[in-house]
Design a protein around this motif. Structure first.
Motif, PDB file in Angstrom:
ATOM      1  N   ALA A 171       3.931  -5.157  -4.927  1.00 44.42           N
ATOM      2  CA  ALA A 171       4.223  -4.630  -6.259  1.00 44.42           C
ATOM      3  C   ALA A 171       5.728  -4.679  -6.518  1.00 44.42           C
ATOM      4  O   ALA A 171       6.183  -5.069  -7.600  1.00 44.42           O
ATOM      5  CB  ALA A 171       3.715  -3.200  -6.361  1.00 44.42           C
ATOM      6  N   SER A 196      -0.605  -7.637 -14.191  1.00 43.61           N
ATOM      7  CA  SER A 196      -0.712  -6.246 -13.718  1.00 43.61           C
ATOM      8  C   SER A 196       0.342  -5.347 -14.366  1.00 43.61           C
ATOM      9  O   SER A 196       1.239  -5.827 -15.053  1.00 43.61           O
ATOM     10  CB  SER A 196      -0.514  -6.227 -12.198  1.00 43.61           C
ATOM     11  OG  SER A 196       0.856  -6.451 -11.904  1.00 43.61           O
ATOM     12  N   HIS A 198       2.697  -4.055 -12.830  1.00 45.19           N
ATOM     13  CA  HIS A 198       4.007  -4.369 -12.230  1.00 45.19           C
ATOM     14  C   HIS A 198       4.703  -5.527 -12.932  1.00 45.19           C
ATOM     15  O   HIS A 198       5.912  -5.690 -12.815  1.00 45.19           O
ATOM     16  CB  HIS A 198       3.828  -4.666 -10.745  1.00 45.19           C
ATOM     17  CG  HIS A 198       3.106  -3.562 -10.047  1.00 45.19           C
ATOM     18  ND1 HIS A 198       3.625  -2.303  -9.937  1.00 45.19           N
ATOM     19  CD2 HIS A 198       1.873  -3.524  -9.473  1.00 45.19           C
ATOM     20  CE1 HIS A 198       2.765  -1.524  -9.313  1.00 45.19           C
ATOM     21  NE2 HIS A 198       1.686  -2.237  -9.027  1.00 45.19           N
ATOM     22  N   SER A 262      -7.095  -2.753  -3.233  1.00 44.58           N
ATOM     23  CA  SER A 262      -6.716  -1.365  -3.497  1.00 44.58           C
ATOM     24  C   SER A 262      -7.035  -1.037  -4.958  1.00 44.58           C
ATOM     25  O   SER A 262      -7.388  -1.926  -5.739  1.00 44.58           O
ATOM     26  CB  SER A 262      -5.212  -1.212  -3.263  1.00 44.58           C
ATOM     27  OG  SER A 262      -4.549  -2.070  -4.179  1.00 44.58           O
ATOM     28  N   GLU A 264      -5.002  -0.337  -7.311  1.00 37.85           N
ATOM     29  CA  GLU A 264      -4.070  -1.050  -8.199  1.00 37.85           C
ATOM     30  C   GLU A 264      -4.486  -2.502  -8.394  1.00 37.85           C
ATOM     31  O   GLU A 264      -4.464  -3.032  -9.497  1.00 37.85           O
ATOM     32  CB  GLU A 264      -2.684  -1.061  -7.555  1.00 37.85           C
ATOM     33  CG  GLU A 264      -1.800   0.078  -7.992  1.00 37.85           C
ATOM     34  CD  GLU A 264      -0.400  -0.121  -7.473  1.00 37.85           C
ATOM     35  OE1 GLU A 264      -0.241  -0.721  -6.391  1.00 37.85           O
ATOM     36  OE2 GLU A 264       0.529   0.313  -8.157  1.00 37.85           O
ATOM     37  N   GLN A 267      -7.555  -2.774 -10.445  1.00 32.74           N
ATOM     38  CA  GLN A 267      -7.255  -2.564 -11.871  1.00 32.74           C
ATOM     39  C   GLN A 267      -6.681  -3.841 -12.489  1.00 32.74           C
ATOM     40  O   GLN A 267      -7.092  -4.270 -13.554  1.00 32.74           O
ATOM     41  CB  GLN A 267      -6.269  -1.394 -11.980  1.00 32.74           C
ATOM     42  CG  GLN A 267      -6.225  -0.720 -13.331  1.00 32.74           C
ATOM     43  CD  GLN A 267      -5.093  -1.265 -14.178  1.00 32.74           C
ATOM     44  OE1 GLN A 267      -4.121  -1.786 -13.650  1.00 32.74           O
ATOM     45  NE2 GLN A 267      -5.241  -1.183 -15.490  1.00 32.74           N
ATOM     46  N   GLN A 436       1.054  -5.867   1.221  1.00 24.38           N
ATOM     47  CA  GLN A 436       0.579  -4.726   0.431  1.00 24.38           C
ATOM     48  C   GLN A 436       0.808  -3.428   1.202  1.00 24.38           C
ATOM     49  O   GLN A 436       0.420  -2.350   0.732  1.00 24.38           O
ATOM     50  CB  GLN A 436      -0.917  -4.883   0.094  1.00 24.38           C
ATOM     51  CG  GLN A 436      -1.224  -6.066  -0.809  1.00 24.38           C
ATOM     52  CD  GLN A 436      -0.420  -6.042  -2.089  1.00 24.38           C
ATOM     53  OE1 GLN A 436      -0.395  -5.030  -2.790  1.00 24.38           O
ATOM     54  NE2 GLN A 436       0.267  -7.134  -2.395  1.00 24.38           N
TER      55      GLN A 436
END
Ligand SMILES: Cc1cc2nc3c(=O)[nH]c(=O)nc-3n(C[C@H](O)[C@H](O)[C@H](O)COP(=O)(O)O)c2cc1C
Length: 532
Positions: A171, A196, A198, A262, A264, A267, A436
């Motif tokens: 990220a 994302s 980020h 994960s 994140e 998503q 990650q």
């Protein structure tokens, strides 16, 4: 004299450990003896484990001592890099390349003393032919308009960040890249892992749509036009790119293992948490060249008129010519095509794919450029290129061979602090770039690294200006094959004398080049399979 002790040799290290343990016993409970005993006990346990396990025959033959080999294997890349490598050694990027990137990213002196370290008389050595009258008014921020006829054309820098997903990169790495792109006014490709949170640092986005349709998929993994439109219409998205293949692993899908999915990442990709995340080897949204172009047209329309195109590593040549025929048949022309070379990087791929599948950048680029010239559509399609392009010379040479702009993935990873430890696939990246692991990626300071990313871009483009000016030109787009030469054993030839470049419309008129003529005959607009 040769000793034959196949049985006892296996136990030497174990015996030493046991003897040490026994020898320390009489001294108990003195502290050093206790420590020695503890160490010996641990070694004994390790030795017994080594002897009893069945996975590593090396450890069964050399209990305890055999572990040294695994340790040394682990640190081998670092030992080679720190102690053994010369400036021109080191792969995929040699020390000299890496040092220039680091220096440019940090704003340090990037000049070299004393002269070249390269063998200029070696066969295949290449150089730019400079002018006696260098240009004094070179364009300092050369840009190129992609999709000039679109409702929302994009004025791109000629050097941008190539596709790397959030998932392959951390990220913090994604944030630093995007913030760097915002600072330097250049573009950042999301990679196939989705757009994302980020990525939302203000930098221009090229949204890449891979076969997993991450961020724009239905629950069954098919493409969702509605979900696509929602994000594609965001102002930050400037270009939309269908990923057909990537040079390091063309024709290969991918799996992000469940453990790495994960909350994140789930998503960003629009997939369930903790379930294997699959990128199929081929797209489900189209199956023929015509359908591919219709898909590109759909993306352009649903994004509100943003330039749309595709990225691929050239493989079977009639497939690409089939897409060219489909352009002629449907009148749908992609706004851009990005050519990736087999020398390109990846987070993880099988060795056979990284080493031997797909056409190298130079050949693929010239083939695509020639094909578009040959069908008379080159001026409507912009060509981007990626594959080990890290210096101004690399950019200039690639543009001379047919690219309108260049992308770099690993170049920008170096700017983020990557040390080429090649642990991307293990989640143990030592610099927090390709992992990650929250603890590891915390080491990457987004503020500092985003400035480095912007500086690497700015200084490389500045160096390109100097190179272009030396050739007597004002803009890198004026570079032509004749500006470069290569030594071929005892002779020297300009690129236009080495490579065959087709004339405008030559494929349509019936070229006399046998390779293009026979492949053109095989190409079909309605199928990727060859005719006949
Ligand atoms: C860590 C990493 C992840 C990548 N992920 C993607 C991706 O998601 N999609 C893609 O099209 N290419 C991906 N690539 C390929 C790059 O975008 C680029 O095409 C290739 O590495 C050549 O550029 P380079 O030599 O400058 O690295 C990735 C490369 C790297 C190193």
């Amino acid at each position: 004299m040769q000793l034959h002790l196949p049985f006892t040799r296996r136990y030497i290290s174990l015996t030493i450990a046991v003897v040490l343990a026994a020898a320390s016993l009489p001294f108990l409970p003195a502290q050093p003896a206790l420590a020695l005993f503890a160490v010996a006990a641990l070694l004994t346990a390790l030795g017994l484990h080594d002897l009893l396990q069945r996975r590593h025959s090396l450890l069964r033959n050399y209990p305890i001592a055999g572990h040294l080999r695994f340790l040394l294997e682990e640190v081998r890349p670092e030992i080679r890099q720190y102690f053994l490598e010369s400036d021109t050694d080191g792969t995929p990027f040699n020390r000299s390349n890496r040092s220039v990137i680091y220096a440019r990213a940090k704003g340090q002196l990037d000049k070299r003393p004393f002269g070249t370290q390269l063998d200029v008389n070696a066969s295949d050595f290449e150089w730019l032919n400079h002018s006696i009258a260098p240009c004094t008014q070179v364009e300092t921020d050369p840009r190129i308009v992609i999709g000039p006829d679109c409702a929302q054309p994009y004025s791109a820098s000629i050097y941008n960040i190539s596709a790397m997903s959030f998932g392959a990169l951390s990220a913090n790495a994604i944030r630093a890249l995007n913030r760097g792109a915002a600072l330097g006014r250049f573009a950042h490709d999301t990679g196939e892992g989705g757009f994302s949170v980020h990525h939302r640092q203000g930098g221009d986005i090229i949204w890449e749509i891979g076969s997993g349709y991450f961020g724009c998929r239905n629950p069954d993994g098919t493409f969702s036009p509605e979900r696509f439109a929602e994000q594609a219409r965001e102002d930050q998205v400037k270009l939309v790119e269908v990923k057909l293949s990537q040079g390091a692993k063309p024709g290969h899908g991918g799996v992000l293992p469940a453990a790495k999915v994960s909350a994140e990442i789930a998503q960003a990709r629009g997939v369930p948490i903790g379930v294997d995340c699959i990128s199929p080897a081929r797209h489900s949204a189209f199956a023929t060249p015509i359908e591919l172009l219709e898909f590109v047209a759909q993306l352009r329309e649903r994004s509100g008129g943003k330039p749309a195109g595709f990225k691929l590593c050239i493989g079977l040549p009639w497939e690409f010519l089939g897409i060219c025929k489909a352009m002629l048949q449907t009148g749908i022309v992609p706004d851009f095509i990005v050519i990736d070379g087999t020398e390109g990087g990846t987070g993880a791929a099988p060795l056979e794919f990284t080493d031997h599948i797909g056409v190298p950048l130079r050949d693929g680029l010239m083939f695509a450029h020639n094909a578009l010239v040959g069908i008379g559509l080159r001026d409507r399609v912009r060509i981007g290129a990626a594959g080990k392009i890290v210096s101004a010379f690399d950019i200039a040479r690639t543009m001379a061979l047919g690219a309108d702009w260049c992308n770099a993935a690993r170049g920008f990873m170096f700017a983020l602090g990557c040390i080429q430890s090649q642990h991307c696939h293990t989640d143990r990246c030592p610099t927090g770039v390709a992992t990650q692991d929250p603890a590891r990626q915390r080491a990457l300071d987004v503020g500092d690294k985003s400035e480095r990313v912007a500086r690497f871009h700015a200084t490389t483009v500045e160096a390109l200006g100097e190179v272009v000016a030396a050739a007597g030109l004002a803009h890198p787009q004026e570079l032509r094959p004749r500006h470069f030469s290569r030594r071929l054993d005892l002779t020297v030839a300009q690129f236009d004398q080495i490579y065959r470049f087709l004339g405008p419309g030559e494929l349509l008129a019936g070229t006399d080049d046998p390779r293009y003529r026979s492949t053109w005959a095989l190409a079909r607009a309605d199928s990727f399979s060859p005719a006949g």
